[in-house]
Design an enzyme around this catalytic site. Structure first.
Site, PDB file in Angstrom:
ATOM      1  N   SER A 146     -14.388 132.776  20.891  1.00 24.18           N
ATOM      2  CA  SER A 146     -14.163 133.378  19.567  1.00 24.18           C
ATOM      3  C   SER A 146     -12.972 134.316  19.693  1.00 24.18           C
ATOM      4  O   SER A 146     -12.639 134.761  20.805  1.00 24.18           O
ATOM      5  CB  SER A 146     -15.408 134.178  19.168  1.00 24.18           C
ATOM      6  N   TYR A 159     -22.573 140.125  20.402  1.00 32.99           N
ATOM      7  CA  TYR A 159     -21.702 138.944  20.234  1.00 32.99           C
ATOM      8  C   TYR A 159     -20.373 139.158  20.957  1.00 32.99           C
ATOM      9  O   TYR A 159     -19.899 138.270  21.683  1.00 32.99           O
ATOM     10  CB  TYR A 159     -21.476 138.718  18.738  1.00 32.99           C
TER      11      TYR A 159
HETATM   12  P1  NAD Z   1     -23.874 127.351  13.206  1.00 33.18           P
HETATM   13  O1  NAD Z   1     -24.940 128.343  12.937  1.00 33.18           O
HETATM   14  O2  NAD Z   1     -23.428 126.445  12.116  1.00 33.18           O
HETATM   15  O3  NAD Z   1     -24.255 126.438  14.463  1.00 33.18           O
HETATM   16  C1  NAD Z   1     -24.861 126.972  15.609  1.00 33.18           C
HETATM   17  C2  NAD Z   1     -25.522 125.862  16.387  1.00 33.18           C
HETATM   18  O4  NAD Z   1     -26.176 126.458  17.531  1.00 33.18           O
HETATM   19  C3  NAD Z   1     -26.619 125.146  15.580  1.00 33.18           C
HETATM   20  O5  NAD Z   1     -26.616 123.770  15.901  1.00 33.18           O
HETATM   21  C4  NAD Z   1     -27.885 125.792  16.082  1.00 33.18           C
HETATM   22  O6  NAD Z   1     -29.035 124.972  15.947  1.00 33.18           O
HETATM   23  C5  NAD Z   1     -27.528 126.010  17.538  1.00 33.18           C
HETATM   24  N1  NAD Z   1     -28.408 126.981  18.179  1.00 33.18           N
HETATM   25  C6  NAD Z   1     -28.667 128.251  17.811  1.00 33.18           C
HETATM   26  N2  NAD Z   1     -29.606 128.778  18.621  1.00 33.18           N
HETATM   27  C7  NAD Z   1     -29.941 127.821  19.516  1.00 33.18           C
HETATM   28  C8  NAD Z   1     -30.856 127.741  20.591  1.00 33.18           C
HETATM   29  N3  NAD Z   1     -31.651 128.779  20.928  1.00 33.18           N
HETATM   30  N4  NAD Z   1     -30.927 126.592  21.283  1.00 33.18           N
HETATM   31  C9  NAD Z   1     -30.175 125.535  20.961  1.00 33.18           C
HETATM   32  N5  NAD Z   1     -29.280 125.541  19.949  1.00 33.18           N
HETATM   33  C10 NAD Z   1     -29.186 126.671  19.237  1.00 33.18           C
HETATM   34  O7  NAD Z   1     -22.644 128.215  13.771  1.00 33.18           O
HETATM   35  P2  NAD Z   1     -21.112 127.857  14.063  1.00 33.18           P
HETATM   36  O8  NAD Z   1     -20.302 128.805  13.253  1.00 33.18           O
HETATM   37  O9  NAD Z   1     -20.845 126.408  13.986  1.00 33.18           O
HETATM   38  O10 NAD Z   1     -21.006 128.366  15.581  1.00 33.18           O
HETATM   39  C11 NAD Z   1     -20.798 127.507  16.668  1.00 33.18           C
HETATM   40  C12 NAD Z   1     -20.094 128.281  17.777  1.00 33.18           C
HETATM   41  O11 NAD Z   1     -18.812 128.680  17.306  1.00 33.18           O
HETATM   42  C13 NAD Z   1     -20.825 129.555  18.194  1.00 33.18           C
HETATM   43  O12 NAD Z   1     -20.740 129.720  19.607  1.00 33.18           O
HETATM   44  C14 NAD Z   1     -20.030 130.649  17.500  1.00 33.18           C
HETATM   45  O13 NAD Z   1     -20.122 131.884  18.158  1.00 33.18           O
HETATM   46  C15 NAD Z   1     -18.637 130.052  17.577  1.00 33.18           C
HETATM   47  N6  NAD Z   1     -17.694 130.631  16.635  1.00 33.18           N
HETATM   48  C16 NAD Z   1     -17.932 130.542  15.285  1.00 33.18           C
HETATM   49  C17 NAD Z   1     -17.010 131.108  14.414  1.00 33.18           C
HETATM   50  C18 NAD Z   1     -17.193 131.047  12.933  1.00 33.18           C
HETATM   51  O14 NAD Z   1     -16.440 131.749  12.222  1.00 33.18           O
HETATM   52  N7  NAD Z   1     -18.106 130.243  12.406  1.00 33.18           N
HETATM   53  C19 NAD Z   1     -15.875 131.759  14.909  1.00 33.18           C
HETATM   54  C20 NAD Z   1     -15.688 131.829  16.283  1.00 33.18           C
HETATM   55  C21 NAD Z   1     -16.610 131.263  17.136  1.00 33.18           C
END
Ligand code: NAD
Length: 264
Positions: A146, A159
Site C-alpha cells: 500500500s 495497517y
Molecule cells: P477487499 O475487502 O475487497 O478484499 C479483501 C480480501 O481479503 C477479501 O477477499 C476477503 O475475504 C479477504 N480476507 C479478509 N480477511 C481474511 C481472512 N482472515 N482470511 C482469508 N481472507 C481474508 O479489499 P481490497 O481493497 O481489495 O484489499 C486487497 C488488498 O489490497 C489488501 O491487502 C489491502 O490492504 C490492499 N490495498 C487496498 C487499497 C484500497 O484502496 N482498496 C489500497 C492499498 C492496498
C-alpha cells in the site's frame, strides 16, 4: 517483445473473493494461468468469484477456504494449490483488512488480526511456497502492500505498521532468493474503490469528526495528486507484468501505483 503469456503457470491469490484480489485472479486467468482462489464470504460470493475467474479462462479455477490468521490453514492452502496444479509458480499475497481508530482506542483483537492477515500470512505462504518454487527452478512472489508501506496516515496504526512490515519482508526475501530465479516484489496502491475502502469511509468520518463526502474529497483523494481512485484493473496489469518473464530483473522493489501520493 517478450511473451507475456502465463499459460502453464499456477497461481495462488490470497483474499480473492473480492476487490483487488478478485481482479488479479481474473487477470491471471485471462493470461492463461491456473488460479487458486481464497478468501472469506458467503457461498454466493464465492460462487460468483469462481464464475468470474472461470469465465476469463480456458482452465478451471479452484477455491479453498483458509483463514489467513491461522498458520496451519495457510500451509494447507499452499499444499492444495500444489496438489491441484502440480506446483505454485506465482504467489500473490493480497488478503487484507482495515480498522480505523485512534491508537488509545484501538481494539487489541483488531491489532492482532491486522498484523496476522496483512503481514504474517505472507510469511506463512512464502515459507510454504518457496521450497516448491526452488524445486521448480523459479517463481514470482508479489505482495500487495500500500502507499501506507512508505507513508502513514493517522488512526491506522495497525495497517500502517503491517504494510511497512510487508515492505521489509519483500526486500529481505528478495535478497535471499535473488540467485534462484524467484523474484519478490510489492505493489503499493493508493486508494482503490473496493469494499475495504468503502467500509472505512464512515469510520474515518467519525474519527476525524467530518462528513463522509469530506473523507472522500479531503482525506482520500486529497492525498492523490491525480484526484482519482486507482482502478482494480490498473493494479492487476502491474501484477501481470511482474509475474511475466519480462520482469525477471525486477526484485526487491516496492512499486507505487498511487497517482503521485508518495511523490509528495
Ligand atoms: P477487499 O475487502 O475487497 O478484499 C479483501 C480480501 O481479503 C477479501 O477477499 C476477503 O475475504 C479477504 N480476507 C479478509 N480477511 C481474511 C481472512 N482472515 N482470511 C482469508 N481472507 C481474508 O479489499 P481490497 O481493497 O481489495 O484489499 C486487497 C488488498 O489490497 C489488501 O491487502 C489491502 O490492504 C490492499 N490495498 C487496498 C487499497 C484500497 O484502496 N482498496 C489500497 C492499498 C492496498
Amino acid at each position: 517483445m517478450t511473451d507475456l503469456t502465463l499459460a502453464g503457470k499456477s497461481a495462488l491469490v490470497t483474499g480473492s473473493t473480492s476487490g483487488i484480489g478478485l481482479g488479479i485472479a481474473t487477470a491471471l486467468a485471462a493470461r492463461g494461468a491456473q488460479v487458486m482462489l481464497n478468501g472469506l464470504g458467503s457461498q454466493h460470493d464465492i460462487d460468483a468469484a469462481l464464475a468470474q475467474v472461470r469465465a476469463a479462462s480456458a482452465s478451471d479455477a479452484v477455491f479453498v477456504a483458509a483463514d489467513m490468521r491461522v498458520p496451519g490453514e495457510i500451509e494447507a492452502l499452499v499444499q492444495e494449490t500444489v496438489d491441484n496444479f502440480g506446483g505454485i509458480d506465482i504467489l500473490i499475497n493480497n488478503a487484507g483488512i482495515q480498522h480505523v481508530a485512534p491508537v488509545q482506542d484501538f481494539p487489541i483483537e483488531k491489532w492482532n488480526d491486522i498484523l496476522a492477515i496483512n503481514l504474517s500470512s505472507a510469511f506463512h505462504t512464502i515459507r510454504s511456497a518457496v521450497p516448491h518454487m526452488l524445486s521448480a527452478g523459479g517463481g514470482r512472489i508479489i505482495n500487495i502492500a500500500s502507499a501506507h508501506a512508505s507513508v502513514a496516515s493517522p488512526f491506522k496504526s495497525a495497517y500502517v505498521a503491517a504494510k511497512h512490515g510487508m515492505a521489509g519482508l519483500t526486500k529481505t526475501v528478495a535478497l535471499e532468493l535473488a540467485e534462484r530465479n524467484i523474484t519478490v516484489n510489492a505493489v503499493s496502491p493508493g486508494y482503490v474503490l473496493t469494499p475495504l475502502v468503502e467500509n472505512q469511509i464512515a469510520a474515518t468520518a467519525s474519527a476525524r469528526g467530518i462528513s463522509e463526502d469530506a473523507v472522500v474529497s479531503d482525506v482520500m483523494l486529497a492525498a492523490q495528486p491525480t484526484k482519482s481512485f486507482i482502478t482494480i484493473e490498473q493494479v492487476a496489469e502491474l501484477v501481470l507484468f511482474l509475474a511475466s518473464d519480462a520482469a525477471a530483473s525486477i526484485t526487491g522493489s516496492i512499486l507505487p501505483i498511487d497517482g503521485g501520493w508518495t511523490a509528495q
